[in-house]
Design a protein around this motif. Structure first.
Motif, PDB file in Angstrom:
ATOM      1  N   ILE A  64      -2.050  -3.163   0.953  1.00 51.23           N
ATOM      2  CA  ILE A  64      -0.693  -3.672   1.225  1.00 51.23           C
ATOM      3  C   ILE A  64       0.153  -2.577   1.866  1.00 51.23           C
ATOM      4  O   ILE A  64       0.913  -2.807   2.817  1.00 51.23           O
ATOM      5  CB  ILE A  64      -0.034  -4.186  -0.072  1.00 51.23           C
ATOM      6  CG1 ILE A  64      -0.672  -5.514  -0.504  1.00 51.23           C
ATOM      7  CG2 ILE A  64       1.457  -4.371   0.092  1.00 51.23           C
ATOM      8  CD1 ILE A  64      -0.250  -5.995  -1.874  1.00 51.23           C
ATOM      9  N   LYS A  65      -0.022  -1.355   1.392  1.00 56.47           N
ATOM     10  CA  LYS A  65       0.770  -0.253   1.953  1.00 56.47           C
ATOM     11  C   LYS A  65       0.365   0.022   3.406  1.00 56.47           C
ATOM     12  O   LYS A  65       1.211   0.333   4.251  1.00 56.47           O
ATOM     13  CB  LYS A  65       0.589   0.996   1.088  1.00 56.47           C
ATOM     14  CG  LYS A  65       1.334   0.901  -0.235  1.00 56.47           C
ATOM     15  CD  LYS A  65       0.955   2.004  -1.194  1.00 56.47           C
ATOM     16  CE  LYS A  65       1.569   1.763  -2.551  1.00 56.47           C
ATOM     17  NZ  LYS A  65       1.126   2.729  -3.574  1.00 56.47           N
ATOM     18  N   LYS A  66      -0.942  -0.125   3.686  1.00 59.09           N
ATOM     19  CA  LYS A  66      -1.381   0.052   5.087  1.00 59.09           C
ATOM     20  C   LYS A  66      -0.806  -1.062   5.965  1.00 59.09           C
ATOM     21  O   LYS A  66      -0.378  -0.826   7.101  1.00 59.09           O
ATOM     22  CB  LYS A  66      -2.905  -0.005   5.173  1.00 59.09           C
ATOM     23  CG  LYS A  66      -3.616   1.255   4.760  1.00 59.09           C
ATOM     24  CD  LYS A  66      -5.093   1.090   5.028  1.00 59.09           C
ATOM     25  CE  LYS A  66      -5.907   1.865   4.026  1.00 59.09           C
ATOM     26  NZ  LYS A  66      -7.325   1.516   4.044  1.00 59.09           N
ATOM     27  N   ALA A  67      -0.809  -2.280   5.456  1.00 61.74           N
ATOM     28  CA  ALA A  67      -0.277  -3.408   6.225  1.00 61.74           C
ATOM     29  C   ALA A  67       1.218  -3.231   6.459  1.00 61.74           C
ATOM     30  O   ALA A  67       1.755  -3.629   7.494  1.00 61.74           O
ATOM     31  CB  ALA A  67      -0.543  -4.717   5.488  1.00 61.74           C
ATOM     32  N   ARG A  68       1.916  -2.633   5.503  1.00 64.62           N
ATOM     33  CA  ARG A  68       3.351  -2.387   5.678  1.00 64.62           C
ATOM     34  C   ARG A  68       3.590  -1.389   6.809  1.00 64.62           C
ATOM     35  O   ARG A  68       4.544  -1.521   7.570  1.00 64.62           O
ATOM     36  CB  ARG A  68       3.937  -1.813   4.385  1.00 64.62           C
ATOM     37  CG  ARG A  68       4.230  -2.833   3.319  1.00 64.62           C
ATOM     38  CD  ARG A  68       4.666  -2.153   2.069  1.00 64.62           C
ATOM     39  NE  ARG A  68       5.059  -3.081   1.039  1.00 64.62           N
ATOM     40  CZ  ARG A  68       5.322  -2.727  -0.212  1.00 64.62           C
ATOM     41  NH1 ARG A  68       5.221  -1.466  -0.576  1.00 64.62           N
ATOM     42  NH2 ARG A  68       5.675  -3.636  -1.096  1.00 64.62           N
ATOM     43  N   ILE A  69       2.731  -0.383   6.911  1.00 68.95           N
ATOM     44  CA  ILE A  69       2.884   0.603   7.985  1.00 68.95           C
ATOM     45  C   ILE A  69       2.775  -0.071   9.341  1.00 68.95           C
ATOM     46  O   ILE A  69       3.508   0.255  10.270  1.00 68.95           O
ATOM     47  CB  ILE A  69       1.814   1.719   7.852  1.00 68.95           C
ATOM     48  CG1 ILE A  69       2.099   2.592   6.642  1.00 68.95           C
ATOM     49  CG2 ILE A  69       1.762   2.580   9.099  1.00 68.95           C
ATOM     50  CD1 ILE A  69       0.949   3.509   6.266  1.00 68.95           C
ATOM     51  N   MET A  70       1.864  -1.025   9.452  1.00 67.09           N
ATOM     52  CA  MET A  70       1.625  -1.689  10.734  1.00 67.09           C
ATOM     53  C   MET A  70       2.494  -2.924  10.931  1.00 67.09           C
ATOM     54  O   MET A  70       2.233  -3.717  11.834  1.00 67.09           O
ATOM     55  CB  MET A  70       0.149  -2.102  10.849  1.00 67.09           C
ATOM     56  CG  MET A  70      -0.800  -0.935  10.981  1.00 67.09           C
ATOM     57  SD  MET A  70      -0.378   0.193  12.303  1.00 67.09           S
ATOM     58  CE  MET A  70      -0.550  -0.827  13.739  1.00 67.09           C
ATOM     59  N   ALA A  71       3.512  -3.087  10.097  1.00 68.01           N
ATOM     60  CA  ALA A  71       4.477  -4.187  10.237  1.00 68.01           C
ATOM     61  C   ALA A  71       3.835  -5.566  10.100  1.00 68.01           C
ATOM     62  O   ALA A  71       4.341  -6.557  10.639  1.00 68.01           O
ATOM     63  CB  ALA A  71       5.237  -4.088  11.563  1.00 68.01           C
ATOM     64  N   LEU A  72       2.720  -5.637   9.382  1.00 72.28           N
ATOM     65  CA  LEU A  72       2.127  -6.948   9.085  1.00 72.28           C
ATOM     66  C   LEU A  72       2.731  -7.533   7.817  1.00 72.28           C
ATOM     67  O   LEU A  72       2.729  -8.742   7.616  1.00 72.28           O
ATOM     68  CB  LEU A  72       0.609  -6.808   8.917  1.00 72.28           C
ATOM     69  CG  LEU A  72      -0.163  -6.500  10.201  1.00 72.28           C
ATOM     70  CD1 LEU A  72      -1.558  -6.022   9.886  1.00 72.28           C
ATOM     71  CD2 LEU A  72      -0.245  -7.736  11.082  1.00 72.28           C
ATOM     72  N   LEU A  73       3.215  -6.663   6.951  1.00 71.97           N
ATOM     73  CA  LEU A  73       3.907  -7.085   5.729  1.00 71.97           C
ATOM     74  C   LEU A  73       5.204  -6.297   5.625  1.00 71.97           C
ATOM     75  O   LEU A  73       5.293  -5.167   6.112  1.00 71.97           O
ATOM     76  CB  LEU A  73       3.043  -6.812   4.492  1.00 71.97           C
ATOM     77  CG  LEU A  73       1.837  -7.715   4.273  1.00 71.97           C
ATOM     78  CD1 LEU A  73       1.017  -7.224   3.092  1.00 71.97           C
ATOM     79  CD2 LEU A  73       2.270  -9.145   4.015  1.00 71.97           C
ATOM     80  N   PRO A  74       6.227  -6.894   4.985  1.00 72.69           N
ATOM     81  CA  PRO A  74       7.497  -6.169   4.917  1.00 72.69           C
ATOM     82  C   PRO A  74       7.551  -5.190   3.758  1.00 72.69           C
ATOM     83  O   PRO A  74       6.821  -5.312   2.781  1.00 72.69           O
ATOM     84  CB  PRO A  74       8.505  -7.307   4.689  1.00 72.69           C
ATOM     85  CG  PRO A  74       7.734  -8.339   3.957  1.00 72.69           C
ATOM     86  CD  PRO A  74       6.312  -8.234   4.411  1.00 72.69           C
ATOM     87  N   TYR A  75       8.445  -4.222   3.895  1.00 71.46           N
ATOM     88  CA  TYR A  75       8.745  -3.335   2.769  1.00 71.46           C
ATOM     89  C   TYR A  75       9.692  -4.055   1.817  1.00 71.46           C
ATOM     90  O   TYR A  75       9.519  -4.019   0.604  1.00 71.46           O
ATOM     91  CB  TYR A  75       9.394  -2.045   3.273  1.00 71.46           C
ATOM     92  CG  TYR A  75       8.431  -1.077   3.930  1.00 71.46           C
ATOM     93  CD1 TYR A  75       8.292  -1.042   5.309  1.00 71.46           C
ATOM     94  CD2 TYR A  75       7.668  -0.191   3.183  1.00 71.46           C
ATOM     95  CE1 TYR A  75       7.411  -0.152   5.920  1.00 71.46           C
ATOM     96  CE2 TYR A  75       6.792   0.699   3.782  1.00 71.46           C
ATOM     97  CZ  TYR A  75       6.668   0.713   5.159  1.00 71.46           C
ATOM     98  OH  TYR A  75       5.797   1.588   5.756  1.00 71.46           O
ATOM     99  N   THR A  76      10.731  -4.664   2.398  1.00 72.13           N
ATOM    100  CA  THR A  76      11.633  -5.507   1.616  1.00 72.13           C
ATOM    101  C   THR A  76      11.851  -6.792   2.394  1.00 72.13           C
ATOM    102  O   THR A  76      11.628  -6.844   3.592  1.00 72.13           O
ATOM    103  CB  THR A  76      12.997  -4.856   1.388  1.00 72.13           C
ATOM    104  OG1 THR A  76      13.606  -4.624   2.659  1.00 72.13           O
ATOM    105  CG2 THR A  76      12.890  -3.570   0.632  1.00 72.13           C
ATOM    106  N   ALA A  77      12.310  -7.806   1.686  1.00 68.76           N
ATOM    107  CA  ALA A  77      12.468  -9.104   2.333  1.00 68.76           C
ATOM    108  C   ALA A  77      13.692  -9.147   3.225  1.00 68.76           C
ATOM    109  O   ALA A  77      13.763  -9.943   4.139  1.00 68.76           O
ATOM    110  CB  ALA A  77      12.563 -10.195   1.279  1.00 68.76           C
ATOM    111  N   PHE A  78      14.655  -8.294   2.951  1.00 69.30           N
ATOM    112  CA  PHE A  78      15.918  -8.369   3.687  1.00 69.30           C
ATOM    113  C   PHE A  78      15.920  -7.335   4.786  1.00 69.30           C
ATOM    114  O   PHE A  78      16.655  -6.375   4.750  1.00 69.30           O
ATOM    115  CB  PHE A  78      17.101  -8.136   2.745  1.00 69.30           C
ATOM    116  CG  PHE A  78      17.062  -9.043   1.564  1.00 69.30           C
ATOM    117  CD1 PHE A  78      16.709  -8.558   0.321  1.00 69.30           C
ATOM    118  CD2 PHE A  78      17.350 -10.388   1.701  1.00 69.30           C
ATOM    119  CE1 PHE A  78      16.666  -9.403  -0.774  1.00 69.30           C
ATOM    120  CE2 PHE A  78      17.311 -11.238   0.610  1.00 69.30           C
ATOM    121  CZ  PHE A  78      16.967 -10.741  -0.623  1.00 69.30           C
TER     122      PHE A  78
END
Lengths: 95, 138
Positions: free
Chosen positions: A79-93
């Motif tokens: 999940i943290k890797k996906a967050r780096i690549m903007a596939l998942l958000p860090y926060t919803a807002f």
């Protein structure tokens, strides 16, 4: 002769005791039961990983998702890797 | 011993076909110089990003996989990092280099891009569902 003193138990305590006696079904790790699902734990597979984050984008703890420690660590890493690549958000807002 | 790597690249959505080919040619040249082999170069398509990256809401993903001898792997990775920082700094927004296990399969799942347009039936379904929601809320 000593008298036995009966203490009054509050309703709150009674409810607490009843909750403990009720058998709750423990969540099982989905990856231990289905080893084929382990291949889906990948930072590129953001649709699958989105099941393990809340609406606000936070990673779900293992006591709620039911994952064992080994697979919870794998999932959180991906999940943290996906967050780096903007596939998942860090926060919803974010927008 | 051969090592397999994959690089996921996020570029701006305004990238042209010529620039894509230029990217690919440059990477092939680096691999040739270091005796590496290109396994695949996939264009995923246009995606809406989870958050704004360099003030861009949309981006195009590329996935490149290659194999190289263990002695030359660090040289190649450093060359790729330099190219992203210097040569393609305006095009490439983000990249992630990942080592692959030799016994893992090369199949992977990815989310659907915006270019994979749904059929007319799906669009009619979506419209109906939104109408029902509007009527319920009214």
């Amino acid at each position: 002769m000593s008298k036995k003193i009966k203490l009054k138990i509050s309703s709150r305590l009674l409810r607490k005791k009843l909750k403990k006696n009720v058998a709750t079904s423990a969540k099982q790790c989905r990856f231990l039961n289905n080893p084929e699902l382990v291949k889906d734990i990948d930072y590129k597979n953001s649709e699958f990983l989105a099941k393990f984050i809340t609406e606000r984008g936070k990673i779900l703890p293992a006591r709620i998702s039911g994952n064992s420690t080994k697979y919870q660590r794998l999932v959180s890493k991906e999940i943290k890797k996906a967050r780096i690549m903007a596939l998942l958000p860090y926060t919803a807002f974010s927008y | 011993m051969l090592c397999k790597y994959e690089i996921l690249i996020l570029t701006i959505s305004a990238i042209t076909k010529d620039e894509q080919e230029q990217l690919k040619k440059y990477f092939l040249k680096i691999l040739k110089d270091e005796n590496g082999n290109l396994i695949s170069f996939d264009r995923w398509g246009k995606y809406r990003l989870a958050y704004k990256v360099q003030q861009n809401e949309y981006g195009i993903y590329f996935l490149m996989r290659f194999s190289v001898a263990q002695e030359n792997c660090f040289k190649i990775i450093n060359k790729f990092k330099e190219s992203f920082a210097i040569n393609f700094s305006t095009l490439v927004m983000k990249y992630l280099i990942q080592k692959l296990d030799s016994f893992d399969s090369l199949d992977y799942k990815r989310p659907n891009s915006l270019e994979e347009v749904s059929s007319e039936e799906d669009i009619d379904k979506i419209i109906k569902e939104t109408e029902i929601d509007i009527i319920k809320n009214a």
